[in-house]
Design a protein around this motif. Structure first.
Motif, short mmCIF file in Angstrom:
data_model
loop_
_atom_site.label_atom_id
_atom_site.label_comp_id
_atom_site.label_asym_id
_atom_site.label_seq_id
_atom_site.Cartn_x
_atom_site.Cartn_y
_atom_site.Cartn_z
N ILE A 166 46.93 40.62 44.70
CA ILE A 166 47.05 39.29 45.35
C ILE A 166 45.97 38.37 44.78
O ILE A 166 46.22 37.23 44.41
CB ILE A 166 46.88 39.38 46.89
CG1 ILE A 166 47.99 40.20 47.53
CG2 ILE A 166 46.84 37.98 47.51
CD1 ILE A 166 47.92 40.31 49.04
N ALA A 167 44.75 38.91 44.69
CA ALA A 167 43.61 38.11 44.21
C ALA A 167 43.87 37.58 42.80
O ALA A 167 43.68 36.39 42.54
CB ALA A 167 42.33 38.95 44.25
N SER A 168 44.34 38.45 41.91
CA SER A 168 44.51 37.98 40.53
C SER A 168 45.74 37.07 40.40
O SER A 168 45.70 36.07 39.68
CB SER A 168 44.58 39.15 39.55
OG SER A 168 45.72 39.91 39.80
N LYS A 169 46.81 37.36 41.14
CA LYS A 169 48.03 36.55 41.02
C LYS A 169 47.87 35.15 41.61
O LYS A 169 48.40 34.18 41.08
CB LYS A 169 49.18 37.29 41.72
CG LYS A 169 50.55 36.77 41.39
CD LYS A 169 51.61 37.76 41.84
CE LYS A 169 52.98 37.16 41.74
NZ LYS A 169 54.01 38.05 42.29
N TYR A 170 47.13 35.06 42.75
CA TYR A 170 47.03 33.76 43.44
C TYR A 170 45.66 33.10 43.28
O TYR A 170 45.38 32.08 43.91
CB TYR A 170 47.38 33.94 44.93
CG TYR A 170 48.82 34.33 45.12
CD1 TYR A 170 49.82 33.37 45.23
CD2 TYR A 170 49.20 35.68 45.15
CE1 TYR A 170 51.15 33.74 45.39
CE2 TYR A 170 50.53 36.06 45.30
CZ TYR A 170 51.50 35.08 45.42
OH TYR A 170 52.81 35.43 45.56
N GLY A 171 44.80 33.69 42.45
CA GLY A 171 43.49 33.10 42.19
C GLY A 171 42.55 33.11 43.38
O GLY A 171 41.88 32.11 43.66
N VAL A 172 42.54 34.23 44.11
CA VAL A 172 41.68 34.34 45.31
C VAL A 172 40.48 35.24 44.96
O VAL A 172 40.65 36.26 44.29
CB VAL A 172 42.47 35.02 46.47
CG1 VAL A 172 41.72 34.88 47.78
CG2 VAL A 172 43.88 34.44 46.59
N PRO A 173 39.27 34.89 45.43
CA PRO A 173 38.14 35.79 45.21
C PRO A 173 38.40 37.15 45.89
O PRO A 173 38.58 37.21 47.11
CB PRO A 173 36.95 35.07 45.87
CG PRO A 173 37.41 33.68 46.11
CD PRO A 173 38.90 33.67 46.15
N ALA A 174 38.44 38.23 45.08
CA ALA A 174 38.90 39.53 45.59
C ALA A 174 38.02 40.09 46.71
O ALA A 174 38.54 40.56 47.73
CB ALA A 174 38.98 40.53 44.43
N ASP A 175 36.71 40.03 46.53
CA ASP A 175 35.83 40.62 47.54
C ASP A 175 35.97 39.92 48.89
O ASP A 175 36.02 40.55 49.94
CB ASP A 175 34.36 40.57 47.09
CG ASP A 175 34.12 41.56 45.95
OD1 ASP A 175 34.98 42.46 45.76
OD2 ASP A 175 33.11 41.42 45.23
N ALA A 176 36.03 38.59 48.82
CA ALA A 176 36.16 37.82 50.06
C ALA A 176 37.50 38.12 50.74
O ALA A 176 37.58 38.22 51.98
CB ALA A 176 36.06 36.33 49.76
N LEU A 177 38.55 38.29 49.93
CA LEU A 177 39.87 38.60 50.48
C LEU A 177 39.85 39.94 51.22
O LEU A 177 40.34 40.07 52.35
CB LEU A 177 40.90 38.64 49.35
CG LEU A 177 42.35 38.89 49.75
CD1 LEU A 177 42.90 37.74 50.57
CD2 LEU A 177 43.23 39.10 48.51
#
Ligand SMILES: Cc1cc2nc3c(=O)[nH]c(=O)nc-3n(C[C@H](O)[C@H](O)[C@H](O)COP(=O)(O)OP(=O)(O)OC[C@H]3O[C@@H](n4cnc5c(N)ncnc54)[C@H](O)[C@@H]3O)c2cc1C
Length: 283
Positions: A166-177
């Motif tokens: 999800i993080a890489s596909k939608y440009g979300v910071p992974a740790d925060a997610l």
């Protein structure tokens, strides 16, 4: 040009104006020109303006409701409102893609949620918030028909194997997610959600995934304001606050019935009740 004369009275029932790009923006400058609406193409303000021209009283015309469950990845009302409202909002969360953090109670009233989404999109018009839930839970209450309709385009519902995807596909910071999901699950266990989500709707998200993901964009859905009527559905004059002889109105063209945020399902009641009253009065 044709002139039609009415013997007993005229009922204005031309609906709301969510598809009237010029008029809706005059009323609520937050609305981007290119934003889609959930309404049909005839949802325009021509009749409303004509009524103002002959002296009808306007009431709360700038109170426009946005559907916080709509998606930019399909046209009109589409399927997202069902997939989110009865799916990912209930069994998952919504996050700001820029921070990976939650920003609203996913089951709050329409105005609270649309305002929260708008706040993000005003700061960055392309930062569409996302909502997601693990695939086992996400659409479990929905029919096969609705699910396959939502999946058909391949554009509306994203399928991601993990939070990292999800993080890489939608440009979300992974740790925060990941932290947001963890925090949400802790709230579920403690039966206390940080945004006040209803306890009955709290269920844990399976952090391991896989997930269904939908992007969000509030679309103009209902215009609460319009013509001021009385309990007999008579249109009132802005000069006298008394009925304009021979003029009635019913439905979304009227204003004042619903307040600042119409509750789902009660617009039809408004239309039918005042339509019947207008008919009875004229007859
Ligand atoms: C996708 C969607 C789902 C909804 N779901 C619900 C729900 O579940 N429950 C609920 O209570 N409400 C719901 N609503 C809201 C509700 O459907 C509307 O508020 C209601 O249908 C409005 O009815 P109306 O008769 O006032 O206007 P409309 O049904 O919009 O009819 C007005 C008609 O007048 C025509 N018209 C407009 N201007 C002119 C003109 N100048 N000349 C000639 N004709 C004109 C239009 O083309 C249209 O045919 C929903 C709305 C949408 C968009």
């Amino acid at each position: 040009k044709k002139t039609l004369k009415a013997k007993k009275g005229v009922v204005l029932a031309a609906g709301g104006f969510c598809r009237d790009k010029i008029f809706r923006k005059l009323q609520d400058p937050r609305i981007p020109d290119d934003v889609d609406s959930t309404n049909h193409a005839g949802a325009t303000a021509g009749v409303l303006l004509k009524a103002f021209e002959i002296g009808a009283y306007p009431v709360q015309v700038d109170w426009i409701q946005f559907g916080p469950w709509a998606s930019p990845d399909e046209k009109g009302f589409g399927t997202a409102p069902i997939l989110t409202q009865q799916g990912t909002f209930k069994y998952g969360i919504a996050v700001d893609v820029r921070t990976g953090k939650r920003f609203m109670n996913e089951l709050a009233d329409r105005k609270t949620r649309a305002d929260a989404e708008f706040k993000i999109l005003r700061e960055d018009p392309k930062a569409y918030p996302i909502t997601f839930a693990d695939t086992k839970m996400a659409f479990k209450d929905l029919s096969e028909e609705v699910i396959s309709k939502g999946m058909a385009s391949g554009k509306l519902v994203g399928e991601c194997a993990s939070l990292d995807e999800i993080a890489s596909k939608y440009g979300v910071p992974a740790d925060a997610l990941k932290e947001s999901v963890k925090k949400y699950n802790e709230g579920v266990k403690a039966k206390k959600d940080e945004f006040g989500k209803q306890e009955s709707a709290l269920s844990e998200i399976n952090e391991a995934g896989p997930f269904y993901v939908i992007r969000l964009s509030p679309k103009p859905h209902h215009t609460m304001g319009g013509l001021k009527i009385n309990t007999k559905a008579e249109v009132l004059s802005s000069k006298t606050n008394k009925p304009i002889p021979g003029l009635w109105a019913a439905g979304e063209i009227t204003g004042g019935t619903h307040g600042a945020s119409r509750l789902g399902t009660v617009a039809i009641t408004d239309c039918i009740v005042f339509g019947m009253i207008a008919g009875e009065q004229i007859a």
